[in-house]
Design a protein around this motif. Structure first.
Motif, PDB file in Angstrom:
ATOM      1  N   UNK A 114      -8.547  11.391  -9.860  1.00 12.96           N
ATOM      2  CA  UNK A 114      -8.715  12.213 -11.057  1.00 12.96           C
ATOM      3  C   UNK A 114      -8.569  13.696 -10.732  1.00 12.96           C
ATOM      4  N   UNK A 115      -8.885  14.083  -9.475  1.00 13.53           N
ATOM      5  CA  UNK A 115      -8.665  15.476  -9.077  1.00 13.53           C
ATOM      6  C   UNK A 115      -7.177  15.808  -9.135  1.00 13.53           C
ATOM      7  N   UNK A 116      -6.357  14.872  -8.639  1.00 18.94           N
ATOM      8  CA  UNK A 116      -4.921  15.089  -8.711  1.00 18.94           C
ATOM      9  C   UNK A 116      -4.411  15.100 -10.138  1.00 18.94           C
ATOM     10  N   UNK A 117      -4.962  14.218 -10.984  1.00 16.54           N
ATOM     11  CA  UNK A 117      -4.525  14.179 -12.385  1.00 16.54           C
ATOM     12  C   UNK A 117      -4.883  15.467 -13.113  1.00 16.54           C
ATOM     13  N   UNK A 118      -6.107  15.976 -12.877  1.00 21.39           N
ATOM     14  CA  UNK A 118      -6.510  17.239 -13.505  1.00 21.39           C
ATOM     15  C   UNK A 118      -5.623  18.393 -13.044  1.00 21.39           C
ATOM     16  N   UNK A 119      -5.395  18.451 -11.733  1.00 19.09           N
ATOM     17  CA  UNK A 119      -4.546  19.518 -11.205  1.00 19.09           C
ATOM     18  C   UNK A 119      -3.101  19.338 -11.659  1.00 19.09           C
ATOM     19  N   UNK A 120      -2.681  18.069 -11.819  1.00 20.96           N
ATOM     20  CA  UNK A 120      -1.303  17.799 -12.208  1.00 20.96           C
ATOM     21  C   UNK A 120      -0.945  18.349 -13.568  1.00 20.96           C
ATOM     22  N   UNK A 121      -1.899  18.382 -14.493  1.00 22.24           N
ATOM     23  CA  UNK A 121      -1.626  18.946 -15.804  1.00 22.24           C
ATOM     24  C   UNK A 121      -1.234  20.402 -15.716  1.00 22.24           C
ATOM     25  N   UNK A 122      -1.990  21.164 -14.950  1.00 22.14           N
ATOM     26  CA  UNK A 122      -1.675  22.587 -14.788  1.00 22.14           C
ATOM     27  C   UNK A 122      -0.408  22.783 -13.951  1.00 22.14           C
ATOM     28  N   UNK A 160      -8.069   8.718   2.697  1.00 28.13           N
ATOM     29  CA  UNK A 160      -8.195   8.165   1.349  1.00 28.13           C
ATOM     30  C   UNK A 160      -8.269   9.290   0.319  1.00 28.13           C
ATOM     31  N   UNK A 161      -8.933  10.398   0.675  1.00 24.08           N
ATOM     32  CA  UNK A 161      -9.033  11.556  -0.205  1.00 24.08           C
ATOM     33  C   UNK A 161      -7.655  12.133  -0.507  1.00 24.08           C
ATOM     34  N   UNK A 162      -6.852  12.349   0.553  1.00 24.72           N
ATOM     35  CA  UNK A 162      -5.517  12.911   0.354  1.00 24.72           C
ATOM     36  C   UNK A 162      -4.622  11.956  -0.438  1.00 24.72           C
ATOM     37  N   UNK A 163      -4.652  10.687  -0.075  1.00 27.77           N
ATOM     38  CA  UNK A 163      -3.821   9.707  -0.777  1.00 27.77           C
ATOM     39  C   UNK A 163      -4.200   9.631  -2.254  1.00 27.77           C
ATOM     40  N   UNK A 164      -5.495   9.696  -2.542  1.00 22.94           N
ATOM     41  CA  UNK A 164      -5.951   9.634  -3.923  1.00 22.94           C
ATOM     42  C   UNK A 164      -5.478  10.815  -4.749  1.00 22.94           C
ATOM     43  N   UNK A 165      -5.498  12.012  -4.158  1.00 26.91           N
ATOM     44  CA  UNK A 165      -5.024  13.193  -4.880  1.00 26.91           C
ATOM     45  C   UNK A 165      -3.535  13.061  -5.183  1.00 26.91           C
ATOM     46  N   UNK A 166      -2.760  12.593  -4.199  1.00 37.21           N
ATOM     47  CA  UNK A 166      -1.330  12.395  -4.421  1.00 37.21           C
ATOM     48  C   UNK A 166      -1.056  11.380  -5.506  1.00 37.21           C
ATOM     49  N   UNK A 167      -1.820  10.285  -5.507  1.00 38.04           N
ATOM     50  CA  UNK A 167      -1.654   9.262  -6.538  1.00 38.04           C
ATOM     51  C   UNK A 167      -2.018   9.821  -7.906  1.00 38.04           C
ATOM     52  N   UNK A 168      -3.051  10.655  -7.961  1.00 35.72           N
ATOM     53  CA  UNK A 168      -3.446  11.274  -9.226  1.00 35.72           C
ATOM     54  C   UNK A 168      -2.336  12.114  -9.831  1.00 35.72           C
ATOM     55  N   UNK A 458      -3.153  14.411 -18.859  1.00 32.04           N
ATOM     56  CA  UNK A 458      -3.952  14.449 -17.630  1.00 32.04           C
ATOM     57  C   UNK A 458      -5.400  14.081 -17.916  1.00 32.04           C
ATOM     58  N   UNK A 459      -5.914  14.535 -19.057  1.00 30.53           N
ATOM     59  CA  UNK A 459      -7.286  14.188 -19.434  1.00 30.53           C
ATOM     60  C   UNK A 459      -7.421  12.678 -19.625  1.00 30.53           C
ATOM     61  N   UNK A 460      -6.412  12.055 -20.243  1.00 31.99           N
ATOM     62  CA  UNK A 460      -6.425  10.606 -20.387  1.00 31.99           C
ATOM     63  C   UNK A 460      -6.360   9.906 -19.046  1.00 31.99           C
ATOM     64  N   UNK A 461      -5.530  10.426 -18.137  1.00 32.73           N
ATOM     65  CA  UNK A 461      -5.440   9.838 -16.798  1.00 32.73           C
ATOM     66  C   UNK A 461      -6.764   9.958 -16.056  1.00 32.73           C
TER      67      UNK A 461
END
Length: 544
Positions: A114-122, A160-168, A458-461
């Motif tokens: 979700x950190x990646x998804x939030x950042x991805x919107x911006x 796992x942290x880095x991979x999760x951000x990339x997936x987000x 991104x909010x939905x993601x």
């Protein structure tokens, strides 16, 4: 302007030179309505018809290729989900982790992403949709490399942290990008591609579990995780092929570049000009707050101010977009995927090879039925498929709960219990994949206005990832508290609520442009208002 429905109707009887259906015919939807001004003029038929068909095929193939390349990051999410269900068996023995650490390792990916998804919107608004796709691949590669070489649970969690951000990043941006380049008549099919790639990744993860399970415990799970790096390498090539989103280019004041992209993804120059005019009008309205008499936005507010204190129209969009994302996950799909070996063991399967083989069957059903969804989503429509999906999932979850309950009390034989468990798990993932799985991402990427689209999506993601993580991290604890059958009884009850949510809050969006979809939320939520809206379209629509 020729909408895809008119285009397809003009070529239904043709196909390729061999008489076989072409890719656009296969993916196209037979719409109930077509615009009166979209009928092919007589003067364009005849000798020019072959040219128009070739142009149409060429543009659809190009959008198809762009959709595939944009969806490659989704393979990473699917692979990670699938491979971890088997990896956890070997990581537990190699790194000697306890049950709580297992839950954290499995479930944290959703919260981290979700950190990646939030950042991805911006990021997608600042640097573009295309380069956000590339950023997602780079971050995931770094995380996968760290996990592969991790000597301890702590280092494994860093990876796992880095991979999760990339997936987000990847999960959020792919549907938005594809929705913005696709024609209205086949947008649902193309926007479903990330979901089929997720399912393909899950299947590959299961196969990897089965293929490498015979290696020593300190090697097999590392090889399984390392294989996940390979799909992201192809993203580098993809970035050389795919264009930037024309809608993002318009937002940046680069209308000439947007027009060049539209010429490649539309069938005629006139259609490209008309779509560009629609996009520019929507962008201007969003910038001035003029759309919907101020209901759609206020240029004096930032995007997040509009989303945190939404107007009635935006609030309805958020309920639909965020709500469907939550229901996709709280019906328990990640519990089935991550913990399918645990479920099958509870049903009576004993050996690891048999458990992993059964999970391959689950992955096959998920992938096969998402392919079916891609064929149907623009032909049948979003809402009918959602009804079939949510009702079918409810029935399968209830049957699985009953089978596990009877098996635990010895009321059915071991063979019958195993058979019913495999059948209902495969049935649940099949119904999920044919409906709410892909349609969740399609709807949430197409209902928001241009100015808010990427960050609202991104909010939905984020909602999707939070609920996914909550299910994954709590499943074993819930099973210990109320039994596995009790956990799936709860999922069945939630799935029944999802049927009501679809009926009340999800409109039919197939066959409409992104700009037209906004008007679905511009009237009251009652059926009467919606019927008035449809009647208002009679001036532009004619029944085939």
């Amino acid at each position: 302007m020729m909408l895809p429905s008119a285009e397809l109707s003009s070529s239904n009887g043709g196909g390729g030179a061999s008489g076989l259906p072409t890719l656009p015919d296969f993916l196209g939807r037979k719409n109930k309505y077509m615009r009166m001004d979209d009928v092919l003029p007589p003067e364009q038929e005849g000798e020019d018809g072959g040219v128009l068909v070739r142009e149409r095929q060429s543009s659809r193939r190009y959008v198809f290729a762009c959709s595939v390349f944009a969806s490659l990051n989704s393979v990473l999410l699917g692979y990670d989900v699938g491979v971890m269900s088997g990896c956890i068996l070997f990581i537990q023995r190699d790194l000697h982790i306890n049950e709580v650490q297992q839950e954290v390792l499995v479930g944290c990916l959703s919260f981290i992403s979700l950190l990646g998804s939030l950042a991805g919107g911006r990021t997608s608004d600042a640097m573009g949709r295309k380069w956000t796709i590339g950023l997602a691949a780079v971050v995931f590669q770094a995380g996968a490399a760290v996990m592969t070489l991790a000597p301890s649970f702590r280092v494994l969690m860093v990876g796992r942290l880095l991979a999760g951000i990339g997936i987000g990043f990847g999960v959020m941006i792919a549907p938005v990008y594809i929705a913005e380049i696709s024609p209205a008549g086949s947008r649902g099919s193309f926007t479903s591609f990330p979901e089929i790639f997720i399912n393909l990744g899950i299947l590959l993860g299961y196969i990897s579990n089965y293929a490498f399970s015979g290696l020593p415990d300190h090697i097999n799970w590392r090889v399984m995780l390392a294989v996940g790096i390979l799909p992201s390498v192809s993203i580098a090539f993809a970035l050389l092929v795919i264009p930037e989103s024309p809608r993002w280019l318009v937002m940046q004041g680069r209308a000439d570049e947007a027009r060049a992209v539209l010429l490649r993804v539309t069938d005629t120059e006139d259609e490209a000009k008309e779509r560009l005019a629609e996009i520019e009008a929507a962008a201007a309205a969003a910038a001035t707050g003029a759309a919907g008499n101020g209901n759609y936005g206020d240029r004096n507010k930032t995007v997040w101010q509009e989303l945190s204190k939404p107007s009635p129209v935006i609030a309805r969009m958020l309920v639909t977009g965020v709500g469907i994302q939550c229901f996709q996950q709280i019906t328990g799909i990640d519990a089935l995927v991550y913990y399918s070996p645990t479920i099958f063991r509870d049903a009576g399967i004993t050996t690891e090879r048999q458990l992993l083989a059964a999970t391959v069957a689950v992955g096959f059903f998920k992938t096969a039925f998402i392919a079916l969804a891609i064929v149907l989503i623009d032909r049948v429509g979003r809402k009918p498929l959602l009804y079939v999906s949510t009702v079918g999932m409810t029935a399968c979850l209830a049957a699985l709960s009953a089978a596990l309950f009877l098996q635990a009390r010895g009321s059915v034989s071991r063979g019958a219990g195993v058979g019913v468990a495999i059948l209902t798990v495969c049935g649940d993932v099949a119904f999920f994949s044919v409906g709410i799985g892909p349609i969740c991402w399609v709807v949430s990427s197409e209902i928001f206005p241009l100015r808010l689209r990427s960050q609202a999506a991104a909010l939905g993601a984020v909602a999707n990832r939070v609920t996914s993580g909550a299910v994954a991290m709590s499943f074993l604890s819930i099973c210990r508290a109320i039994s596995v059958s009790g956990a799936f009884a709860a999922f069945a009850a939630i799935s029944a609520l999802s049927v009501l949510f679809v009926h009340k809050f999800v409109p039919e969006t197939s066959g409409k442009t992104l700009e037209q979809i906004e008007s679905l939320f511009g009237v009251g939520s009652g059926g009467e208002d919606r019927r008035e809206l449809e009647l208002g379209d009679v001036e532009q629509l004619v029944h085939k």
